[in-house]
Write an enzyme that holds these catalytic residues in place. Structure first.
Site, PDB file in Angstrom:
ATOM      1  N   GLY A 270      17.814  21.318  59.823  1.00  0.00           N
ATOM      2  CA  GLY A 270      17.084  21.940  60.918  1.00  0.00           C
ATOM      3  C   GLY A 270      17.917  22.084  62.183  1.00  0.00           C
ATOM      4  O   GLY A 270      18.013  23.156  62.763  1.00  0.00           O
ATOM      5  N   MET A 272      20.916  19.668  65.017  1.00  0.00           N
ATOM      6  CA  MET A 272      21.789  18.503  65.186  1.00  0.00           C
ATOM      7  C   MET A 272      21.933  18.160  66.659  1.00  0.00           C
ATOM      8  O   MET A 272      22.202  19.015  67.494  1.00  0.00           O
ATOM      9  CB  MET A 272      23.154  18.824  64.554  1.00  0.00           C
ATOM     10  CG  MET A 272      24.191  17.736  64.713  1.00  0.00           C
ATOM     11  SD  MET A 272      23.697  16.206  63.852  1.00  0.00           S
ATOM     12  CE  MET A 272      24.468  14.987  64.912  1.00  0.00           C
ATOM     13  N   GLU A 273      21.802  16.852  66.935  1.00  0.00           N
ATOM     14  CA  GLU A 273      21.664  16.360  68.311  1.00  0.00           C
ATOM     15  C   GLU A 273      22.977  16.109  69.038  1.00  0.00           C
ATOM     16  O   GLU A 273      23.013  15.285  69.959  1.00  0.00           O
ATOM     17  CB  GLU A 273      20.857  15.047  68.264  1.00  0.00           C
ATOM     18  CG  GLU A 273      21.588  13.837  67.638  1.00  0.00           C
ATOM     19  CD  GLU A 273      21.272  13.570  66.182  1.00  0.00           C
ATOM     20  OE1 GLU A 273      20.873  14.510  65.465  1.00  0.00           O
ATOM     21  OE2 GLU A 273      21.439  12.418  65.736  1.00  0.00           O
ATOM     22  N   ASN A 274      24.082  16.791  68.689  1.00  0.00           N
ATOM     23  CA  ASN A 274      25.371  16.587  69.370  1.00  0.00           C
ATOM     24  C   ASN A 274      25.181  16.434  70.882  1.00  0.00           C
ATOM     25  O   ASN A 274      24.442  17.190  71.491  1.00  0.00           O
ATOM     26  CB  ASN A 274      26.279  17.785  69.133  1.00  0.00           C
ATOM     27  CG  ASN A 274      26.254  18.240  67.701  1.00  0.00           C
ATOM     28  OD1 ASN A 274      26.558  17.464  66.809  1.00  0.00           O
ATOM     29  ND2 ASN A 274      25.842  19.478  67.475  1.00  0.00           N
ATOM     30  N   HIS A 306      12.593  16.641  68.923  1.00  0.00           N
ATOM     31  CA  HIS A 306      13.295  15.622  68.135  1.00  0.00           C
ATOM     32  C   HIS A 306      14.758  15.510  68.570  1.00  0.00           C
ATOM     33  O   HIS A 306      15.248  14.405  68.843  1.00  0.00           O
ATOM     34  CB  HIS A 306      13.196  15.986  66.650  1.00  0.00           C
ATOM     35  CG  HIS A 306      13.868  15.028  65.725  1.00  0.00           C
ATOM     36  ND1 HIS A 306      13.201  14.017  65.081  1.00  0.00           N
ATOM     37  CD2 HIS A 306      15.164  14.914  65.347  1.00  0.00           C
ATOM     38  CE1 HIS A 306      14.054  13.330  64.340  1.00  0.00           C
ATOM     39  NE2 HIS A 306      15.257  13.855  64.480  1.00  0.00           N
ATOM     40  N   GLU A 307      15.454  16.642  68.646  1.00  0.00           N
ATOM     41  CA  GLU A 307      16.882  16.591  69.004  1.00  0.00           C
ATOM     42  C   GLU A 307      17.047  16.092  70.439  1.00  0.00           C
ATOM     43  O   GLU A 307      17.950  15.318  70.736  1.00  0.00           O
ATOM     44  CB  GLU A 307      17.549  17.958  68.825  1.00  0.00           C
ATOM     45  CG  GLU A 307      17.397  18.579  67.435  1.00  0.00           C
ATOM     46  CD  GLU A 307      17.664  17.657  66.277  1.00  0.00           C
ATOM     47  OE1 GLU A 307      18.513  16.749  66.393  1.00  0.00           O
ATOM     48  OE2 GLU A 307      17.007  17.807  65.216  1.00  0.00           O
TER      49      GLU A 307
HETATM   50  N1  B3K Z   1      20.811  13.961  62.731  1.00  0.00           N
HETATM   51  C1  B3K Z   1      20.706  15.261  62.121  1.00  0.00           C
HETATM   52  C2  B3K Z   1      20.800  15.244  60.642  1.00  0.00           C
HETATM   53  C3  B3K Z   1      22.177  15.253  60.090  1.00  0.00           C
HETATM   54  C4  B3K Z   1      22.125  15.462  58.594  1.00  0.00           C
HETATM   55  C5  B3K Z   1      23.439  15.287  57.955  1.00  0.00           C
HETATM   56  N2  B3K Z   1      23.420  15.649  56.550  1.00  0.00           N
HETATM   57  C6  B3K Z   1      19.458  15.969  62.505  1.00  0.00           C
HETATM   58  C7  B3K Z   1      18.349  15.123  62.962  1.00  0.00           C
HETATM   59  O1  B3K Z   1      17.820  14.280  62.263  1.00  0.00           O
HETATM   60  O2  B3K Z   1      17.973  15.278  64.092  1.00  0.00           O
HETATM   61 ZN    ZN Z   2      16.994  13.152  63.777  1.00  0.00          ZN
END
Ligand code: B3K
Ligand code: ZN
Length: 876
Positions: A270, A272-274, A306-307
Site C-alpha cells: 500500500g 511506505m513510511e520513509n 497509518h504511514e
Molecule cells: N512498513 C511498510 C511495509 C513494508 C513491507 C515490506 N515488504 C508499510 C506499512 O506497514 O506501513
Molecule cells: Zn505499517
C-alpha cells in the site's frame, strides 16, 4: 528443490546479536542512470563496545545485485584480498576503533522488477527499502538496530527529473551545465536504512501546509503523475486530519519542516513510511468521485493516517530486529483503526476489522505459515508482513487498551516514548512501559503470552441457572489447538466482554456489561440475584481474537438482536445466526431456514432510527472463507451451495423490505458525506441481494448504472448485474454494462483494475478462458502488482466456485501464474500463493490436486526464497 540461493536458511530470534560496529553518519551520492546508476557511500563507523557479536572485529555488510567498483578504508583503496565478497555480503576486518569506508558500486534500476531497492516505476525512479531492500542499493549493515543520520546527493538530468527527493530537508542545489543537477538532502533524525527513500521524476505537485500545535510550520507536498492533480486533494486533507488527530488523541507532533508523499504506479504494497518522504501506491492516494468508491476514499484516509502515525510508532522508536515487526505494525494499525473510528462509524469500522481477522487471520493461523505476532524464525522477512503481525498484532494492542483503559494506555505510551525515543527496541520493552505506567492497576505478565503463542483460541461456554438460588453461572473454557509451528499451547489471558438480557430483552440491570477475564483453562463466573435464565450476548466488540463455540437458540438470537444496544453486537448476532443457518443446511439438506430470522431481520431493516451504514453491513453474508474456518474438513461446494441457498431465501423473503430501501434511498447529487455514504451503502447492499431473485428488475440496475454520478453507484450496479446475469432470463446485462464501462475507462489503469476484478469474480462457465483473454488486455501487465492482484488475486481469493473447481483447473491456472511471477516479482508471487497453501480444511481430493501444483511450482528453476519458504512449509 532448486532455489536462487542453495538451501535458504532460517534465522532465529534467539540468535539475535547486537552489531559489531555502529554508524555515525552516512553520505550517499547517487548518479541516476536507467541501467548504470552509480552509488557512492561514505560511512563513518565506530566499534560497538557493547556488541554481543560472536565476531566483534568483523564488519559484515549486506549487499546484493550490485556491481562492486571500489572499496576504500580511510582513503586507502582496498585490494580484493583485503575483503571477502559473496552474493550477499562484503566482510572485512578493519582493525580500528573508528574509520571511514567509501564504497562505490553500480546498480540497474530499470531491470529491477522486484520493486525492492531502487527501481523505475513508469518514468519515475523510486525506492522501497523495508525490510531488506537497502542492500540492493549499497553495501551496508542493513538491519534496523543500526541508526545513522543520512545526507543524500542525487545527480541527474533536471529535464527528465525536475524533482529529485530524499529524506529530511533539501539543503543544497547545484547545477553545472544544463544537463546535470545535484540536489542535496539532509535528514537530522538518525534512522535505520529501511527508512531511506529517494524519488526522481517529472511529476505534478499539490502543495499545502500545516501548523503544529506548538507552532511549527510544516510544508506538505503531494506528488502525482502528470495530469492527476485533480485526484490528489482528498489524500492531502487526510494527511492534515491525521496530523491533527495524532496531536489531539496521542499528544504527538510532527518533527520536520516538510512532509512529502509521492504516488507511484508500481508498488508491492500500500505505502511506505520513509522518514519525511512517504512513497505510496497510487491506488492509495488518487481519488475523485468519478473514479473512486466511498470505500476507496476511506481506505486512502486510513493508509495516509497509518504511514503518518508511523513517524512516532516506527520511525522515532523503531524495531531492534525484524522479529519485533509487530512493535511498530500492530501498534500503528491500532492507531490507524482508532483514527478511522474517531472520524467515522465506530461500529462499522470494528466490523471491517473483525472480517479481516475471521476471513484471513484465522486461516493463516490454522495453516502452514502459522506464527505468533512476534515470530521466532523466518526464512524470508517479506513473508512476515502478515495479517497476524499486523491485524492480530493490533488486536493484542486493543486488548491491552481495554484492560488499561484510555488513560492507562496513554500513560503507557508516554512512558514508552520517554524511555525509547531514538532507539530500536523490542515488544518486551513496549509491554514493560505499559506495565510500569500502570503498576498498581494491572499485571500483564500472563497477557504477554499473546506475543509468543500462535493459533486461534476457541472458547466454549456452559451456562447454568439455579432458580432457587437465583444464581446464574457461566463456565468458560479455552483451547488452542496445536499449530504448524508450535505443538504445545498454554492458557492465555482472554477478556470476554458479555451482556446479560432478560428473556423479554431487558438489560439485567447490574450486569449490563461485563468483561470476564479468562486466565485459566477453565473458569466459572457467577451472577447473583438473577430472576430468570438470561440470554447472554458473548464476545461483544470482539473483545479478543478468539473463536466462540456456542450455539445460540433462535429465540435467544431474535431477542438479543432486538435488545442489543451495541451496533457491533447486533451485526455479530446476525452473522452468527446466518452461519448457524448455513451450517444447519449443510448437515441436513431438508433443513428449512428460520422464519423468525426473517421477521427479526425485517425489523432491523425497516427501523427508521437505524444506522443505515450498519444495516448495510448486516445485509452482507459471511464470506465462504469465514464459514470454511469453522470446519475441520469439508467439500467447499457444500458451503457454497448452502450459502447460495440461504442468500436466495433471504432475497425472496425480504423482497418488499429491500425494495422499500431502494425507494427510500434514491440517489441525490453526489456529496462525500456520512449521510450519503450510508445511503449509497444500504442501497447497493439491497440492490445486490435483490439480484438473487429470479424476477429481479434489471431495469433498476441499468438505470442506476446509466444515471450514476459516482463510482460507488456504478460499481454497485455492476456487482448486482453480475449476480443478475447468472440468476435470471436476461443473461446479457452484465456483459452489456461491462462493455460500456470498458469503453469509457480503458487507459485509466486504476479504474480498469475494478473492471478486471469484476471479470475475475463473475460466475461463468468459461472463467479460465476469459482470464487468459484478459491477460492480453492493453491495461494488463504482469509487471504491475496492482494489475496482478486485480485479476489473478481477485480470482483466487474471491471466486471460490471457479478457483476450487473439482477438476483442479483453477489451482493449475494460479500455479502457472506463480511460476511466471517468481521470475518477475517474488514478493507478489508469495502473497498470491496464500489460497494454495491454506488447504487443510478442504476435502482430500482437492488437497491432492493442490499438493501436485505446489510440487510443480517447487521445481521452478531459481525459485525465490519467498516461495520456497511457503511451499516447504505447506508440503511439510
Ligand atoms: N512498513 C511498510 C511495509 C513494508 C513491507 C515490506 N515488504 C508499510 C506499512 O506497514 O506501513
Ligand atoms: Zn505499517
Amino acid at each position: 528443490m532448486k532455489t536462487e540461493n542453495a538451501n535458504p536458511q532460517a534465522k532465529y530470534l534467539k540468535d539475535y546479536r547486537s552489531p559489531a560496529f555502529l554508524v555515525k553518519s552516512v553520505e550517499l551520492t547517487i548518479e541516476l542512470d536507467d541501467h548504470k546508476t552509480k552509488v557512492i557511500s561514505v560511512v563513518d563507523y565506530v566499534k560497538n563496545e557493547a556488541t554481543t557479536s560472536l565476531e566483534p572485529n568483523v564488519l559484515v555488510l549486506d549487499g546484493e545485485q550490485q556491481n562492486l567498483l571500489q572499496v576504500s578504508l580511510n582513503g586507502q583503496v582496498l585490494t580484493p584480498e583485503q575483503y571477502q565478497l559473496s552474493d550477499t555480503n562484503l566482510c572485512l576486518e578493519p582493525g580500528l576503533a573508528s574509520f571511514q569506508l567509501i564504497i562505490e558500486s553500480e546498480i540497474d534500476p530499470a531491470n529491477n522488477t522486484s520493486l525492492e531497492g531502487l527501481y523505475k516505476s513508469g518514468g519515475v525512479f523510486c525506492t522501497q527499502c523495508e525490510a531488506e531492500g537497502f542492500r540492493k542499493i549499497t553495501y551496508y549493515q542493513d538491519r534496523p538496530d543500526v541508526l545513522a543520520t543520512f545526507t543524500t546527493h542525487i545527480i541527474g538530468d533536471p529535464k527528465q527529473y525536475p524533482f529529485m527527493l530524499s529524506n529530511g530537508n533539501k539543503v543544497n542545489e547545484q547545477s553545472w551545465d544544463n544537463e546535470t543537477l545535484k540536489v542535496t538532502w539532509q535528514d537530522p533524525h538518525p534512522k535505520p536504512a529501511y527508512l531511506f527513500a529517494l524519488v526522481a521524476g517529472d511529476l505534478d505537485v499539490l502543495r499545502d501546509n500545516y501548523t503544529t500545535k506548538s507552532g511549527r510550520e510544516v510544508k506538505l507536498e503531494l506528488f502525482v503523475d502528470k495530469g492527476n492533480l485533480h485526484r490528489a486533494p482528498f489524500a492531502m486533507q487526510s494527511l492534515q486530519r491525521s496530523m491533527l488527530w495524532d496531536e489531539e488523541r496521542f499528544g504527538l507532533e510532527y518533527d520536520l519542516d516538510i512532509y512529502m508523499i509521492v504516488a507511484v504506479d508500481f508498488f508491492n504494497m500500500g505505502a511506505m513510511e520513509n522518514k519525511g518522504l512517504n512513497v505510496f501506491n497510487s491506488k492509495c492516494v488518487l481519488a475523485d468521485p468519478n473514479s473512486a468508491t466511498d470505500n476507496d476514499y476511506l481506505m486512502i484516509e486510513s493508509i495516509v493516517g497509518h504511514e503518518y502515525f508511523h513517524n512516532w510508532t516506527g520511525n522515532r522508536v523503531t524495531c531492534r530486529d525484524w522479529f519485533q515487526l509487530s512493535l511498530k505494525e500492530g501498534l500503528t494499525v491500532f492507531r490507524d483503526q482508532e483514527f478511522s473510528m474517531d472520524l467515522g462509524s465506530r461500529a462499522v469500522n470494528r466490523i471491517q476489522q473483525v472480517k479481516v481477522m475471521r476471513s484471513h487471520q484465522f486461516a493463516e493461523d490454522a495453516g502452514p505459515m502459522s506464527h505468533p505476532i512476534r515470530p521466532e524464525s523466518v526464512i524470508e522477512q517479506n513473508n512476515f508482513y502478515t495479517v497476524t503481525v499486523y491485524d492480530k498484532g493490533a488486536e493484542v494492542i486493543r486488548m491491552m487498551h481495554s484492560i488499561l483503559g484510555e488513560q492507562g494506555f496513554q500513560n503507557g505510551m508516554r512512558l514508552y516514548f520517554e524511555r525509547h525515543d531514538g532507539q530500536a527496541v523490542t515488544c518486551d520493552d513496549f509491554v514493560a512501559a505499559m506495565q510500569d505506567a500502570n503498576k498498581e492497576a494491572v499485571d500483564l505478565s500472563l497477557f504477554k503470552r499473546w506475543y509468543s503463542q500462535s493459533g486461534t483460541p476457541s472458547i466454549s461456554v456452559v451456562e447454568k441457572y439455579d432458580a432457587q438460588q437465583k444464581r446464574f453461572s457461566i463456565t468458560l473454557s479455552q483451547l488452542t489447538k496445536p499449530t504448524a509451528d508450535q505443538p504445545n499451547k498454554l492458557p492465555l489471558h482472554i477478556p470476554v466482554n458479555i451482556a446479560l438480557f432478560s428473556q423479554q430483552g431487558q438489560v439485567v440491570s447490574h450486569a449490563e456489561q461485563h468483561v470476564l477475564n479468562l486466565t485459566q483453562d477453565s473458569q466459572t463466573f457467577e451472577f447473583e440475584n438473577i430472576d430468570e435464565q438470561p440470554y447472554v450476548s458473548y464476545l461483544r466488540d470482539f473483545s479478543a481474537p478468539v473463536q466462540l463455540n456456542y450455539q445460540y437458540s433462535d429465540q435467544a438470537l431474535a431477542t438479543l438482536l432486538a435488545a442489543e444496544s451495541s451496533g457491533f453486537a447486533k451485526w455479530e448476532l446476525a452473522q452468527t445466526w446466518f452461519i448457524q443457518q448455513i451450517k444447519a443446511k449443510i448437515t441436513d439438506k431438508e433443513f428449512a431456514f428460520s422464519s423468525l430470522l426473517v421477521s427479526s431481520l425485517a425489523k432491523v431493516i425497516t427501523d427508521q432510527e437505524a444506522d443505515l451504514l450498519l444495516v448495510a453491513e448486516i445485509l452482507k453474508l459471511p464470506s465462504v472463507a469465514t464459514i470454511l474456518a469453522d470446519f475441520e474438513q469439508i467439500d467447499i461446494d457444500e458451503i457454497i451451495s448452502a450459502r447460495d441457498a440461504f442468500t436466495q431465501f433471504l432475497a425472496a423473503q425480504l423482497k418488499s423490505e429491500l425494495r422499500g430501501i431502494i425507494e427510500r434511498t434514491a440517489p441525490k447529487a453526489y456529496e462525500f458525506s456520512a449521510e450519503q455514504i450510508a445511503s449509497r451503502a444500504i442501497r447497493n447492499a439491497a440492490l445486490m441481494l435483490l439480484a438473487y431473485n429470479t424476477d429481479c428488475e434489471v431495469a433498476q440496475i441499468e438505470a442506476q448504472f446509466a444515471n450514476a454520478d459516482n463510482m460507488t453507484d456504478v460499481l454497485g450496479a455492476l456487482g448486482a448485474a453480475s449476480i443478475a446475469q447468472s440468476t435470471i432470463a436476461d443473461n446479457t446485462v452484465f456483459n452489456r454494462l461491462m462493455k460500456e464501462f470498458e469503453t469509457k475507462w480503458t487507459g485509466d489503469s486504476l479504474v480498469m483494475d475494478k473492471w478486471l476484478s469484476l471479470n475475475a469474480t463473475h460466475e461463468s462457465d468459461c472463467t479460465l478462458a476469459h482470464l487468459a483473454q484478459l491477460e492480453k488486455h492493453q491495461d494488463f501487465t504482469m509487471q504491475n502488482p496492482n494489475r496482478v492482484r486485480a485479476l489473478i488475486g481477485a480470482f483466487a481469493m474471491n471466486n471460490p466456485k471457479a478457483f476450487h473447481s473439482k477438476d483442479g483447473a483453477g489451482y493449475q491456472y494460479l500455479a502457472n501464474k506463480l511460476i511466471e511471477l517468481n521470475a518477475i516479482n517474488p514478493q507478489v508471487a508469495a502473497r498470491l500463493i496464500t489460497p494454495l497453501i491454506q488447504f487443510k480444511n478442504l476435502d482430500d481430493s482437492r488437497q491432492v490436486l493442490i499438493k501436485g501444483e505446489l510440487e510443480r511450482i517447487a521445481q521452478t528453476p531459481d525459485l525465490s526464497k519467498d516461495l520456497y519458504e511457503k511451499i516447504t512449509k505447506a508440503l511439510a
